[in-house]
Design an enzyme around this catalytic site. Sequence first.
Site, PDB file in Angstrom:
ATOM      1  CG  ASP A 165      -1.771  -1.213   1.379  1.00  0.00           C
ATOM      2  OD1 ASP A 165      -2.172  -1.784   0.358  1.00  0.00           O
ATOM      3  OD2 ASP A 165      -2.052  -1.601   2.541  1.00  0.00           O
ATOM      4  CD  GLU A 174      -8.777  -2.682  -1.646  1.00  0.00           C
ATOM      5  OE1 GLU A 174      -9.313  -2.758  -0.530  1.00  0.00           O
ATOM      6  OE2 GLU A 174      -8.039  -3.566  -2.097  1.00  0.00           O
TER       7      GLU A 174
HETATM    8  O1  FUB Z   1      -3.443  -3.501   3.227  1.00  0.00           O
HETATM    9  C1  FUB Z   1      -4.791  -3.629   3.622  1.00  0.00           C
HETATM   10  C2  FUB Z   1      -5.700  -3.263   2.508  1.00  0.00           C
HETATM   11  O2  FUB Z   1      -5.416  -4.044   1.356  1.00  0.00           O
HETATM   12  C3  FUB Z   1      -5.615  -1.834   2.020  1.00  0.00           C
HETATM   13  O3  FUB Z   1      -6.241  -0.944   2.868  1.00  0.00           O
HETATM   14  C4  FUB Z   1      -6.248  -1.993   0.687  1.00  0.00           C
HETATM   15  O4  FUB Z   1      -6.063  -0.905  -0.160  1.00  0.00           O
HETATM   16  C5  FUB Z   1      -5.617  -3.263   0.187  1.00  0.00           C
HETATM   17  O5  FUB Z   1      -4.370  -3.017  -0.389  1.00  0.00           O
END
Ligand code: FUB
Length: 459
Positions: free
Chosen positions: A39, A212
């Site tokens: 991330d 996301e």
């Molecule tokens: O790393 C946890 C979660 O996985 C992140 O918040 C998302 O964007 C995905 O990468």
Amino acid sequence: MKKRIKISFIPCILFVFLLILTKHAQADDHIAGHRHLADPATLVYNGRVYLYASNDDDNSDDKDSGYRMKSIVCISSSDMKNWTDHGVVFEAPRDVTWAARTWAPSVIARNGKIYLYFGNGGSGIGVATASSPIGPFKDPLGKKLIDNETPGVQPAKNMWLFDPMAFLDDDGQAYLYFGGNGEDNMRVIKLNEDMISVNGRASSFHVPAFFEASWMHKRNGKYYFSYSSNPKAEMRIDYMMSKNPTTGFVYKGIIGAQPPHNNNNNHHGIFEFKGKWYHAYHNRVVAIKKGIPPVYKRNLAIEELNYQPDGSIVQITYTANGVTQIGAVNPYQRNEAETLQDQDGIMTKNTADGGMLVSDMKNNNWIKIQGVDFGKRGPKRFSAQVSGLSPGTILEVRAGSLDGKQIAKLVSTGKQAAGLQLYTAKAEPIKEKQDLYLVVSGDDTAKGIDIDWWRFQQR
Ligand code: FUB
């Protein structure tokens, strides 16, 4: 007359396999590969680019570990090839008592301070501040910055309240983008100038296949909102464009398909550094090579990003080694051992004075420093601050490749005191730009050595 050459199938396959392995041994498809990181958020600050990452080393090797990241790791580079490991810069609950998780950060500088936003898992967003990009970051609020009570966040269907993206516009207005798990679950809210409070209601715009990983960047007056699409859309990084930071966004296409060696969630950061644009992301190639379950053990990677004349983004072609070094490493100044392009078998740890070192290097472990410029005169001596070197174990300095020319070696006299000591030795002639390897060789049973820093003395 043409001679018929008979090519055997098996050696051919072996050759291709070796070629793939060699390519991956020097890759931008894993930077800081001694850690599992994910991330990436980016900050360009005082001539360096800093990447901040969810620390997947907080997750276990177990295939059912789950995302348990409770710390943020920072790495930085001035040349896009050699990355400095700054270690954990923020950790829950050590630095933020109300949070149990610190996922997917976003970092921004303003008014001489650095602001780090993070998700407490998927259940709210916090902010931490520091006076330096490498922390220490502290919690100024003692509570979440964004929760379900924040005006405009709800109503939303099964929203993940996470993945913050802080963006500072040229007119001084800052915004926080966040949210996940639904095409209408992206939110954006104004941040006040203090960067730790919000102004007004969160608003939203429709994001096709939004899953996301919101990101915002501006280039030539155009706003680019990019994000990870949902599993049905293969968790690509897609983007939309507008002339306004909060409205009018139009879907434009794909920035990057699902990366090779990933096959799961996707997350990215986009930044401009020394005249080029880059796309930082994560994949799972390091865990796959180690043979451990890769889902919760991601690693960082990077590609250059290009634009068409009309401002649209050229879709990324993923490479194993696609980023070019900017400049060269100066061997005649102190170089931290934890600044490296590639490695085998190392770890890093904090020193008592708050710095970092490369730790526990055993027989055949090595670090590679790319593009070291020895100039026309070359060196006469090599020095390094090392601990744990025992009789029979050598710290070799090789140029070009792991078995390239040995240009210096540090050996123990057996009389050195314990702890970090300055070792120095004659250096063989070497000139111009070289890749450098610091390799431990000797006794398999010897305990590991630590290297704090190294330098050459010019001839
Ligand atoms: O790393 C946890 C979660 O996985 C992140 O918040 C998302 O964007 C995905 O990468």
